[in-house]
Write a protein that holds these residues in place. Structure first.
Motif, mmCIF file in Angstrom:
data_model
loop_
_atom_site.group_PDB
_atom_site.id
_atom_site.type_symbol
_atom_site.label_atom_id
_atom_site.label_comp_id
_atom_site.label_asym_id
_atom_site.label_seq_id
_atom_site.Cartn_x
_atom_site.Cartn_y
_atom_site.Cartn_z
ATOM 1 N N UNK A 196 0.854 -1.190 0.000
ATOM 2 C CA UNK A 196 0.000 0.000 0.000
ATOM 3 C C UNK A 196 0.890 1.241 0.000
ATOM 4 N N UNK A 197 0.825 1.982 -1.089
ATOM 5 C CA UNK A 197 1.726 3.125 -1.273
ATOM 6 C C UNK A 197 1.035 4.419 -0.855
ATOM 7 N N UNK A 198 1.805 5.402 -0.391
ATOM 8 C CA UNK A 198 1.213 6.661 0.074
ATOM 9 C C UNK A 198 0.434 7.380 -1.026
ATOM 10 N N UNK A 199 -0.611 8.047 -0.600
ATOM 11 C CA UNK A 199 -1.456 8.820 -1.509
ATOM 12 C C UNK A 199 -0.745 10.068 -2.022
ATOM 13 N N UNK A 200 -1.318 10.624 -3.076
ATOM 14 C CA UNK A 200 -0.974 11.973 -3.498
ATOM 15 C C UNK A 200 -2.081 12.887 -2.979
ATOM 16 N N UNK A 201 -1.703 13.962 -2.306
ATOM 17 C CA UNK A 201 -2.670 14.840 -1.654
ATOM 18 C C UNK A 201 -2.507 16.279 -2.150
ATOM 19 N N UNK A 202 -3.540 17.095 -1.867
ATOM 20 C CA UNK A 202 -3.461 18.514 -2.220
ATOM 21 C C UNK A 202 -2.804 19.298 -1.082
ATOM 22 N N UNK A 203 -2.762 20.594 -1.218
ATOM 23 C CA UNK A 203 -2.054 21.413 -0.225
ATOM 24 C C UNK A 203 -2.723 21.362 1.144
ATOM 25 N N UNK A 204 -4.013 20.977 1.198
ATOM 26 C CA UNK A 204 -4.700 20.833 2.493
ATOM 27 C C UNK A 204 -4.513 19.449 3.098
ATOM 28 N N UNK A 205 -3.786 18.599 2.394
ATOM 29 C CA UNK A 205 -3.546 17.252 2.910
ATOM 30 C C UNK A 205 -4.653 16.268 2.600
ATOM 31 N N UNK A 206 -5.599 16.654 1.735
ATOM 32 C CA UNK A 206 -6.686 15.766 1.347
ATOM 33 C C UNK A 206 -6.349 15.082 0.024
ATOM 34 N N UNK A 207 -6.956 13.921 -0.182
ATOM 35 C CA UNK A 207 -6.660 13.161 -1.388
ATOM 36 C C UNK A 207 -6.876 14.014 -2.629
ATOM 37 N N UNK A 208 -5.914 13.969 -3.541
ATOM 38 C CA UNK A 208 -5.962 14.774 -4.748
ATOM 39 C C UNK A 208 -7.191 14.409 -5.581
ATOM 40 N N UNK B 69 11.158 -0.789 -2.266
ATOM 41 C CA UNK B 69 11.578 -0.518 -0.883
ATOM 42 C C UNK B 69 12.082 0.906 -0.713
ATOM 43 N N UNK B 70 12.396 1.576 -1.822
ATOM 44 C CA UNK B 70 12.979 2.920 -1.750
ATOM 45 C C UNK B 70 11.954 4.036 -1.893
ATOM 46 N N UNK B 71 10.685 3.702 -2.126
ATOM 47 C CA UNK B 71 9.726 4.782 -2.318
ATOM 48 C C UNK B 71 9.457 5.493 -0.989
ATOM 49 N N UNK B 72 9.169 6.787 -1.035
ATOM 50 C CA UNK B 72 8.907 7.538 0.198
ATOM 51 C C UNK B 72 7.707 6.965 0.947
ATOM 52 N N UNK B 73 7.738 7.114 2.252
ATOM 53 C CA UNK B 73 6.640 6.612 3.089
ATOM 54 C C UNK B 73 5.624 7.693 3.431
ATOM 55 N N UNK B 74 5.872 8.903 3.007
ATOM 56 C CA UNK B 74 4.964 10.006 3.279
ATOM 57 C C UNK B 74 4.171 10.359 2.027
ATOM 58 N N UNK B 75 2.961 10.923 2.183
ATOM 59 C CA UNK B 75 2.187 11.348 1.014
ATOM 60 C C UNK B 75 2.937 12.409 0.211
ATOM 61 N N UNK B 76 2.699 12.421 -1.075
ATOM 62 C CA UNK B 76 3.258 13.441 -1.949
ATOM 63 C C UNK B 76 2.248 14.575 -2.066
ATOM 64 N N UNK B 77 2.640 15.768 -1.694
ATOM 65 C CA UNK B 77 1.778 16.938 -1.819
ATOM 66 C C UNK B 77 1.979 17.518 -3.209
ATOM 67 N N UNK B 78 0.927 17.451 -4.024
ATOM 68 C CA UNK B 78 1.022 17.943 -5.392
ATOM 69 C C UNK B 78 0.292 19.289 -5.498
ATOM 70 N N UNK B 79 1.012 20.293 -5.931
ATOM 71 C CA UNK B 79 0.438 21.622 -6.132
ATOM 72 C C UNK B 79 0.419 21.913 -7.630
ATOM 73 N N UNK B 80 -0.742 22.015 -8.243
ATOM 74 C CA UNK B 80 -0.838 22.265 -9.686
ATOM 75 C C UNK B 80 -0.116 23.541 -10.066
ATOM 76 N N UNK B 81 0.373 23.611 -11.299
ATOM 77 C CA UNK B 81 1.054 24.836 -11.746
ATOM 78 C C UNK B 81 0.117 26.032 -11.672
ATOM 79 N N UNK B 82 0.673 27.153 -11.264
ATOM 80 C CA UNK B 82 -0.128 28.383 -11.136
ATOM 81 C C UNK B 82 -0.381 28.990 -12.506
ATOM 82 N N UNK B 83 -1.436 29.813 -12.548
ATOM 83 C CA UNK B 83 -1.740 30.539 -13.790
ATOM 84 C C UNK B 83 -0.609 31.511 -14.104
#
Length: 301
Positions: A228-240, A287-301
């Motif tokens: 079970x791999x960590x989720x990708x989340x938004x800047x609020x920490x919620x699932x992307x 075994x080398x993947x990060x154990x923390x969620x990845x916070x993805x911030x979409x590119x700004x306008x």
């Protein structure tokens, strides 16, 4: 050494975002790094599923370099799912449940069970009580659900990334009141049918795994290895989600990103920056993947 088969099993209910692509890439690389078979299973029994979404998802996966040995559609296996339900019924392991969500919310939790567990309200009803339950639901234009009669035990799962996870297994739904077969049953049956030995998926599904392992044991299906791999989340920490902005492959391409740049972005989040799926496969070690969620911030306008 026993043969290994991996899979990726998305639901075609919308376009993929980078989190979906990331999990798919990890699942693919885990199988291919062992020279293993890889199954693509479209879990299209959800009433929100649409063929065009499935086509879009498969196109995105192909575009980033993911391939598969077999493509299967869950909807084509309803007869198989129904046979398993009939088997469980013949073994006396299913019972009708007439509870609405409001009924369950109001019901007290059993003393030994965690909050939210089904308390077994409909498990030992009399014939008269069952008739009343059916009549109640008939007035609501729905039928009873079927629940699995479990032993009410805690099941511990060994996950290759998250370690041990223990969950209480209540009498969970096997078939919903609208006739739809529940996720926990179909994924277990399909994994057994496909000979899946390793499952890579997002860690928001870890909590459902003890129920699935319990069902595997009942049906005589070998338990696969879980990652079970960590989720990708938004800047609020919620699932992307798509509402978070330009998070799909198509949206990023429309902003001028190349497919190579999207792959580099995803693989960089895993600490294995690569310009292609093939290059990622050469560097990949789960075994080398990060154990923390990845916070993805979409590119700004």
């Amino acid at each position: 050494m026993a043969s290994v088969t991996g899979r990726f099993a998305p639901s075609p209910t919308g376009s993929f975002h980078v989190g979906n692509l990331r999990t798919g890439l990890i699942a693919w690389a885990q199988a291919r790094s062992q020279g293993s078979r890889f199954v693509m299973r479209m879990e299209d029994i959800d009433d929100r599923s649409r063929p065009e979404h499935g086509q879009s998802q498969l196109a995105d996966l192909t575009e980033i370099g993911i391939d598969w040995d077999e493509l299967v559609y869950q909807s084509a296996r309803r007869a198989c799912h129904d046979r398993v339900i009939e088997e469980l019924l013949s073994r006396g392991l299913l019972y009708e449940c007439y509870c609405t969500r409001a009924d369950i919310a109001r019901a007290p939790t059993a003393p030994h069970a965690p909050p939210g567990a089904y308390p077994g309200t409909c498990r030992n009803l009399s014939d008269k009580e069952r008739e009343a339950g059916r009549a109640k639901l008939s007035g609501m234009n729905r039928g009873p659900a079927l629940r699995l009669k479990t032993s009410g035990e805690a099941v511990t799962v060994r996950d290759e990334i998250c370690g041990e996870h223990t969950g209480y297994v209540d009498d969970f739904v096997i078939r919903r009141g609208d006739g739809a077969v529940a996720y926990n049953l179909v994924c277990v049956v399909d994994d057994g049918t496909d000979g899946i030995t390793e499952i890579v998926r997002a860690d928001d599904l870890l909590s459902s795994t003890p129920r699935q392992v319990y069902l595997q044991r009942l049906l005589g299906i070998d338990t696969p290895a879980y990652y079970h791999v960590p989720l990708v989340v938004n800047r609020e920490g919620k699932r992307l989600a798509k509402r978070d902005g330009d998070v799909t492959l198509q949206a990023l391409k429309e902003r001028g990103w190349s497919v190579r740049e999207v792959i580099e972005l995803i693989t960089d989040s895993l600490g294995m920056r690569s310009a292609s799926a093939e290059e990622f496969l050469e560097r990949f070690n789960i075994r080398d993947i990060p154990r923390e969620p990845w916070v993805f911030i979409p590119p700004a306008d």
